[in-house]
Scaffold this motif. Structure first.
Motif, PDB file in Angstrom:
ATOM      1  N   GLU A 165       0.905  -1.026  -0.006  1.00  0.00           N
ATOM      2  CA  GLU A 165      -0.134   0.015   0.090  1.00  0.00           C
ATOM      3  C   GLU A 165       0.835   1.233   0.058  1.00  0.00           C
ATOM      4  O   GLU A 165       1.828   1.135   0.528  1.00  0.00           O
ATOM      5  CB  GLU A 165      -0.904  -0.109   1.072  1.00  0.00           C
ATOM      6  CG  GLU A 165      -2.017  -1.040   1.319  1.00  0.00           C
ATOM      7  CD  GLU A 165      -3.154  -0.818   0.407  1.00  0.00           C
ATOM      8  OE1 GLU A 165      -3.085   0.442  -0.182  1.00  0.00           O
ATOM      9  OE2 GLU A 165      -3.975  -1.532   0.197  1.00  0.00           O
ATOM     10  N   GLY A 166       0.467   2.230  -0.698  1.00  0.00           N
ATOM     11  CA  GLY A 166       1.241   3.595  -0.657  1.00  0.00           C
ATOM     12  C   GLY A 166       1.141   4.201  -2.078  1.00  0.00           C
ATOM     13  O   GLY A 166       0.182   4.010  -2.862  1.00  0.00           O
TER      14      GLY A 166
ATOM     15  N   MET B 171      12.759  11.800   2.488  1.00  0.00           N
ATOM     16  CA  MET B 171      12.400  10.562   1.789  1.00  0.00           C
ATOM     17  C   MET B 171      13.561  10.042   0.679  1.00  0.00           C
ATOM     18  O   MET B 171      13.742   8.818   0.914  1.00  0.00           O
ATOM     19  CB  MET B 171      10.973  10.520   0.949  1.00  0.00           C
ATOM     20  CG  MET B 171      10.769   9.162   0.456  1.00  0.00           C
ATOM     21  SD  MET B 171      10.334   8.008   1.847  1.00  0.00           S
ATOM     22  CE  MET B 171       9.151   8.615   2.771  1.00  0.00           C
ATOM     23  N   THR B 172      14.272  11.101  -0.037  1.00  0.00           N
ATOM     24  CA  THR B 172      15.142  10.792  -0.727  1.00  0.00           C
ATOM     25  C   THR B 172      16.431  10.214  -0.066  1.00  0.00           C
ATOM     26  O   THR B 172      16.977   9.392  -0.379  1.00  0.00           O
ATOM     27  CB  THR B 172      15.558  11.928  -1.556  1.00  0.00           C
ATOM     28  OG1 THR B 172      14.542  12.396  -2.479  1.00  0.00           O
ATOM     29  CG2 THR B 172      16.921  11.801  -2.485  1.00  0.00           C
ATOM     30  N   GLU B 173      16.654  11.105   0.872  1.00  0.00           N
ATOM     31  CA  GLU B 173      17.695  10.306   1.913  1.00  0.00           C
ATOM     32  C   GLU B 173      17.520   8.839   2.483  1.00  0.00           C
ATOM     33  O   GLU B 173      18.369   8.294   2.376  1.00  0.00           O
ATOM     34  CB  GLU B 173      17.840  11.218   3.013  1.00  0.00           C
ATOM     35  CG  GLU B 173      19.250  11.117   4.006  1.00  0.00           C
ATOM     36  CD  GLU B 173      19.242  12.164   5.013  1.00  0.00           C
ATOM     37  OE1 GLU B 173      20.266  11.801   5.988  1.00  0.00           O
ATOM     38  OE2 GLU B 173      18.647  13.021   5.074  1.00  0.00           O
ATOM     39  N   ARG B 174      16.197   8.659   2.877  1.00  0.00           N
ATOM     40  CA  ARG B 174      15.897   7.334   3.316  1.00  0.00           C
ATOM     41  C   ARG B 174      16.158   6.239   2.279  1.00  0.00           C
ATOM     42  O   ARG B 174      16.674   5.262   2.408  1.00  0.00           O
ATOM     43  CB  ARG B 174      14.521   7.125   3.731  1.00  0.00           C
ATOM     44  CG  ARG B 174      14.261   7.784   5.087  1.00  0.00           C
ATOM     45  CD  ARG B 174      13.024   7.623   5.926  1.00  0.00           C
ATOM     46  NE  ARG B 174      12.821   5.955   6.202  1.00  0.00           N
ATOM     47  CZ  ARG B 174      11.741   5.362   6.746  1.00  0.00           C
ATOM     48  NH1 ARG B 174      10.800   6.163   6.824  1.00  0.00           N
ATOM     49  NH2 ARG B 174      11.969   4.103   6.906  1.00  0.00           N
ATOM     50  N   VAL B 175      15.629   6.566   0.791  1.00  0.00           N
ATOM     51  CA  VAL B 175      15.940   5.702  -0.050  1.00  0.00           C
ATOM     52  C   VAL B 175      17.196   5.584  -0.199  1.00  0.00           C
ATOM     53  O   VAL B 175      17.818   4.131  -0.723  1.00  0.00           O
ATOM     54  CB  VAL B 175      15.222   6.181  -1.313  1.00  0.00           C
ATOM     55  CG1 VAL B 175      15.432   5.382  -2.505  1.00  0.00           C
ATOM     56  CG2 VAL B 175      13.635   6.196  -1.192  1.00  0.00           C
TER      57      VAL B 175
ATOM     58  N   ILE C 166       5.999   3.931  -1.591  1.00  0.00           N
ATOM     59  CA  ILE C 166       6.149   4.824  -0.452  1.00  0.00           C
ATOM     60  C   ILE C 166       4.878   4.638   0.392  1.00  0.00           C
ATOM     61  O   ILE C 166       3.892   5.301   0.149  1.00  0.00           O
ATOM     62  CB  ILE C 166       6.546   6.456  -0.608  1.00  0.00           C
ATOM     63  CG1 ILE C 166       7.443   6.644  -2.097  1.00  0.00           C
ATOM     64  CG2 ILE C 166       6.688   7.027   0.522  1.00  0.00           C
ATOM     65  CD1 ILE C 166       8.786   5.907  -1.547  1.00  0.00           C
ATOM     66  N   GLY C 167       5.196   4.031   1.449  1.00  0.00           N
ATOM     67  CA  GLY C 167       3.981   3.758   2.490  1.00  0.00           C
ATOM     68  C   GLY C 167       4.218   4.395   3.738  1.00  0.00           C
ATOM     69  O   GLY C 167       4.953   4.950   4.085  1.00  0.00           O
ATOM     70  N   PRO C 168       3.351   4.070   4.896  1.00  0.00           N
ATOM     71  CA  PRO C 168       3.398   4.714   6.074  1.00  0.00           C
ATOM     72  C   PRO C 168       4.682   4.287   6.789  1.00  0.00           C
ATOM     73  O   PRO C 168       5.182   5.118   7.519  1.00  0.00           O
ATOM     74  CB  PRO C 168       2.144   3.858   7.007  1.00  0.00           C
ATOM     75  CG  PRO C 168       1.104   3.425   5.704  1.00  0.00           C
ATOM     76  CD  PRO C 168       1.925   3.240   4.712  1.00  0.00           C
TER      77      PRO C 168
END
Length: 421
Positions: free
Chosen positions: A186-187, A238-242, A271-273
């Motif tokens: 989901e996302g 989010m980019t840093e996390r990826v 990209i989900g919760p």
């Protein structure tokens, strides 16, 4: 420097247009290319599957870099004999290309290296695959293990649909002889790209694709009906996390295996919760994502691709225009199942002349002075603007000038980004 670009689609046309801007470029050869590339490149008749013929051509024309666009020659191992012959290549080795060539390989790799992805099981026979599918919550995803031109994935809403997909993949030989059954994530989907030189990765850009053939993301999966860049969901955090959770472990893990990855690493993400999860990897520029990323690039693409091949990428951030790019794919009626070929397309030059518009050919051919449809996805019309709304307006204004009754497009490209505003 002389460059050989392999491929004939909209992705390769966008790459060709961007390479043509490089001060490093002497002559750009394309094999086989398409009508849209003829003003900026020299077409070459080469049997790409004949690796020795490609080597011979590169030596004859003093090719300084080979850029391989499509996935098929990468998975077939074209890079390896070229590199062995002393020819520089942008594109991974056959062993590294398994990240796209086998979904089962990638799933196992993710498990080994702690890369977040959906739970899945692989199968090479229908009966145990159906038995497993019956135990999983719906919807459920059935994926052909190997290459399937973007069409080897079924999101089944019922167990009966999952069984039918399993039968279809095994009976039709789609994507090889195996499949994965994967839990549904989901996302919000996003595409993230990173240039890799074997030991390090340089973030490139993000995009959001529209895979379904119909309005509102309905109908069959396709190779992509449109895209926009950047993807709003891929903010700085989010980019840093990826990069930290997905890209870097992949580059380090492939190097540790003795199969370093050089080329473009394309992560299809959900990209989900709980954050980003890897849906799948591709090992080359995306299509149609390339058509919206490269018009925004301000750095020298040829210099970057050469640095990947030579193993010394710069570590400073790349420069992209602040503008948003949005592309609309014009496809032949009947796509993706049975596209109609041979119909005439008019008005392309008028559409391409609009301000803020870039047009690339994907599946066309010339017959005298006529431009004819010769594929499923036929043209990509890209608009550049200060935001998604302006880019979309410019793209569809250009689409409206193209006279092609036998073609169609989705009219809702960018809907998700517009809903954010």
């Amino acid at each position: 420097m002389n460059v050989l670009l392999i491929g004939s689609g909209g992705r390769e046309h966008a790459i060709a247009k961007t390479l043509a801007k490089s001060p490093l470029l002497s002559t750009l050869f394309v094999a086989p290319g398409n009508p849209g590339m003829m003003e900026i490149a020299e077409p070459v008749v080469l049997k790409i599957e004949n690796h020795q013929a490609v080597i011979d051509f590169c030596r004859l024309q003093a090719i300084g870099l080979v850029v391989i666009g499509p996935e098929v020659p990468l998975v077939a191992g074209l890079t390896d004999p070229l590199v062995a012959a002393g020819i520089k290549v942008f594109g991974p080795s056959q062993a590294a290309a398994q990240l796209e060539g086998s979904k089962n390989f990638t799933k196992q790799f993710c498990l080994e290296h702690g890369i977040p992805t959906a739970q899945a099981q692989s199968f090479d026979e229908a009966a145990p695959a159906k038995a497993y599918a019956a135990t999983r919550p719906l919807p459920i995803v059935v994926k052909a293990d190997g290459l399937a031109a973007g069409k080897g994935v079924v999101v089944a809403a019922t167990h009966a649909e999952a069984e039918a997909a399993i039968d279809q993949i095994f009976a039709g030989g789609i994507g090889g002889n195996g499949l994965l059954i994967e839990d549904f994530l989901e996302g919000e989907e996003a595409s993230f790209f990173a240039l890799c030189d074997g030991t390090s990765a340089l973030p490139f850009a993000s995009a959001q694709d529209h895979k379904r053939v119909g309005e509102g993301d309905t109908g069959a999966n396709t190779g992509g009906m449109g895209a926009y860049s950047p993807a709003p969901v891929m903010d700085a955090a989010m980019t840093e996390r990826v990069i930290d959770e997905i890209i870097t472990p992949t580059v380090k893990g492939m190097a540790a295996r003795g199969t370093p990855f050089k080329g473009m690493l394309f992560a299809g993400l959900m990209i989900g919760p709980a954050g980003p999860k890897l849906i799948e990897y591709n090992v080359r520029f995306g299509d149609p994502e390339t058509q919206v990323m490269l018009p925004r690039l301000q750095d020298d693409l040829l210099a970057l691709l050469l640095a990947c091949a030579e193993g010394h990428l710069p570590q400073k951030p790349l420069h992209f225009a602040d503008e948003v790019a949005l592309t609309v794919v014009l496809a032949a009626k009947g796509y993706p199942e049975a596209p109609q070929k041979g119909s005439e397309i008019r008005g392309v030059e008028k559409a391409a002349s609009l301000p803020g518009v870039s047009l690339t050919h994907a599946g066309t051919r010339r017959e005298g002075t006529k431009l004819l449809a010769d594929g499923g996805r036929v043209l990509n019309v890209t608009g550049l603007g200060k935001d998604v709304a302006e880019a979309r307006e410019r793209a569809y204004a250009a689409v409206d000038l193209i006279d092609w009754p036998e073609g169609f497009c989705r009219h809702d490209i960018g809907w998700r980004a517009l809903q954010r505003n």
